[in-house]
Design a protein around this motif. Structure first.
Motif, PDB file in Angstrom:
ATOM      1  N   GLU A   1     -38.529  35.753 -63.146  1.00 51.39           N
ATOM      2  CA  GLU A   1     -37.132  35.422 -63.410  1.00 51.39           C
ATOM      3  C   GLU A   1     -36.240  36.654 -63.334  1.00 51.39           C
ATOM      4  O   GLU A   1     -35.072  36.568 -62.957  1.00 51.39           O
TER       5      GLU A   1
ATOM      6  N   THR B   1     -36.372  37.975 -59.231  1.00 51.70           N
ATOM      7  CA  THR B   1     -35.764  37.142 -58.190  1.00 51.70           C
ATOM      8  C   THR B   1     -34.312  37.528 -57.897  1.00 51.70           C
ATOM      9  O   THR B   1     -33.920  37.628 -56.718  1.00 51.70           O
TER      10      THR B   1
ATOM     11  N   PRO C   1     -43.123  35.586 -66.610  1.00 55.32           N
ATOM     12  CA  PRO C   1     -41.670  35.683 -66.819  1.00 55.32           C
ATOM     13  C   PRO C   1     -40.995  36.769 -66.003  1.00 55.32           C
ATOM     14  O   PRO C   1     -39.777  36.744 -65.811  1.00 55.32           O
TER      15      PRO C   1
END
Length: 476
Positions: free
Chosen positions: A362, A365, A359
């Motif tokens: 996310e 990025t 995770p």
């Protein structure tokens, strides 16, 4: 073998990747002649599996298939030496042993290919040394095959040397020394050396970094406690219900010592078990999986002993199967759900290493990682960097800070020096323990994000995303 392969595939599907597997997958993204920690074979296999299946649980499939083949090879070896009933018991108890059932049989570690090629090499040697009366005398092609298989074992892990040392001792110490007057053994050595050339070339290019790392583990000191831990660790890894019968079979063969076939198995087993166990006494360090390639060749001796009393052996095998699979089921549930963390949060959860850090991609990025001028991603040591590499290594460079970089130290990109970085830390506690030791990091972290991660929808760790300047490319 089919049944245990299905069990391993289920285990591989249910559980996440631990630290060692995450690190291995991250390192295997980049093909090289060899690597810092180990020879390259399991990295090459992981790379190929990643290309075929993506970086999912399916990269474990080759390991599962390899161990099924290892079981078949041990069956053939034990059948030739001690008969079919002994071979069945050998393979059954091999697959019921915890280390061989789980770690060597399902995880992406060097032991999988190591055990496969050691078992196949030993199987070929039984054809050379113990031919049946109706079989033709072995030709030099059998020696070439044996040399190739043992060479591939050396391409998997340095500890293959112990098995080879035992084999050489057996040949010299028995009537089979007459084989040394033929070309076969020498041709086999040349074939094996040719196969491990990538390891030698890589070490020459990197100042023998891998060999120096393996030889320098531990600090010279007399440590009975480390020796006791090593012995107890092997009993736990094998499973006490397997370990004690194995020890009994080995001692029985030592006392009996009547046949060359028993001595052959002992010769292959004793160097690995003896050296890696005893070295803990004077080095103060040792991991209980190091002697396991030696125990592999005790299973045919256990099968031979079990075959002498079939009915009680069958009852014991049934009880052992039920116990092992029950424990495996409990471990899989705890590892997949993180229930142990919730039931006893004040205690260390040994399955915490299975928490998935993916995770974090996310969160990172939007911070421009992976862009030409974007920040590099760093962990405070090789273990945390390995978890990060599995999560974001396909889109951004990942490095390890601190002194213990392992393979990250040999693949660092000098172009990252001076670049802005994002350090991802497992917790505030980890920062206090590791981060403060690095002078380039701020004493008081200022996280730009906090990311809870865990299993079964329950948060177990809070990852800190901390921007830093000037640490990328540092040797601290």
């Amino acid at each position: 073998m089919l049944a245990f392969s299905l069990v391993r595939l289920t285990w591989a599907y249910v559980l996440g990747f631990g630290i060692d597997e995450s690190y291995t997958i991250g390192q295997s993204r980049f093909l090289a002649l060899s690597y810092f920690d180990h020879p390259p074979l399991h990295y090459w296999i992981a790379h190929g599996a990643g290309v075929l299946f993506g970086w999912s649980w399916a990269v474990r499939i080759p390991t599962v298939l390899l161990f099924a083949a290892t079981s078949w090879s041990i069956f053939c070896l034990a059948e030739r030496l001690f008969g079919g009933v002994a071979a069945v018991f050998s393979v059954l108890f091999l697959n019921l042993s915890l280390f061989f059932l789980v770690s060597a049989g399902a995880w992406i570690v060097p032991d999988g290919p190591l055990l496969f090629f050691l078992a196949c090499g030993a199987q070929v040697m039984t054809r050379i040394l113990f031919p049946f009366p109706e079989e033709k005398a072995p030709t030099i092609s059998w020696w070439i095959l044996a040399g190739g298989l043992f060479g591939l074992a050396g391409l998997a892990k340095y500890s293959a040397l112990f098995t080879l040392a035992g084999l050489v001792f057996f040949v010299i110490a028995t009537r089979h020394r007459r084989q040394l007057s033929t070309a076969g053994p020498y041709v086999a050595c040349l074939v094996g050396l040719f196969i491990i050339l990538p390891v030698l070339v890589w070490n020459v290019q990197h100042d023998w970094a891998s060999l120096r790392f393996q030889a320098g583990r531990g600090n010279p000191q007399f440590s009975p406690w480390a020796f006791a831990r090593m012995v107890l660790g092997q009993i736990v890894w094998l499973g006490p219900w397997i370990a004690f019968p194995l020890m009994g079979a080995a001692l029985h063969a030592f006392r009996k010592g009547r046949t060359e076939k028993e001595l052959f198995c002992l010769a292959l087993a004793v160097p690995a078990i003896g050296y890696t166990t005893l070295q803990a006494l004077w080095s103060g360090t040792g991991l209980p999986h190091w002697p396991m390639p030696g125990w592999l060749f005790i299973f045919p001796l256990l099968g031979a002993r079990m075959s002498g009393r079939v009915r009680p052996s069958i009852r014991y095998a049934i009880a052992t199967s039920v116990l092992t699979l029950a424990l495996l089921t409990v471990a899989a549930v705890l590892g997949a759900s993180g229930a142990l963390h919730r039931l006893a949060s004040s205690l260390h959860d040994p399955t915490e290493d299975l928490v998935d850090w993916s995770p974090v991609a996310e969160v990172l990025t939007p911070l421009n990682i992976g862009m030409p001028d974007g920040p590099a991603v760093a962990g405070l040591d090789w273990a945390e960097a390995g978890k990060l590499d599995l999560a974001v290594g396909d889109i951004a460079p990942v490095i390890a800070l601190g002194r213990d970089k392992r393979g990250f130290g040999t693949r660092s990109d000098p172009r990252l020096a001076g670049r802005q970085g994002l350090v991802i830390v497992a917790s505030e506690k980890a920062w206090a323990k590791k981060g403060k030791a690095l002078s380039c990091l701020p004493k008081v972290p200022q996280p730009v994000a906090r990311l809870p991660v865990g299993r079964a929808g329950q948060a177990e760790l809070t990852l800190l995303v901390i921007p830093v300047e000037g640490c990328m490319g540092t040797t601290q």
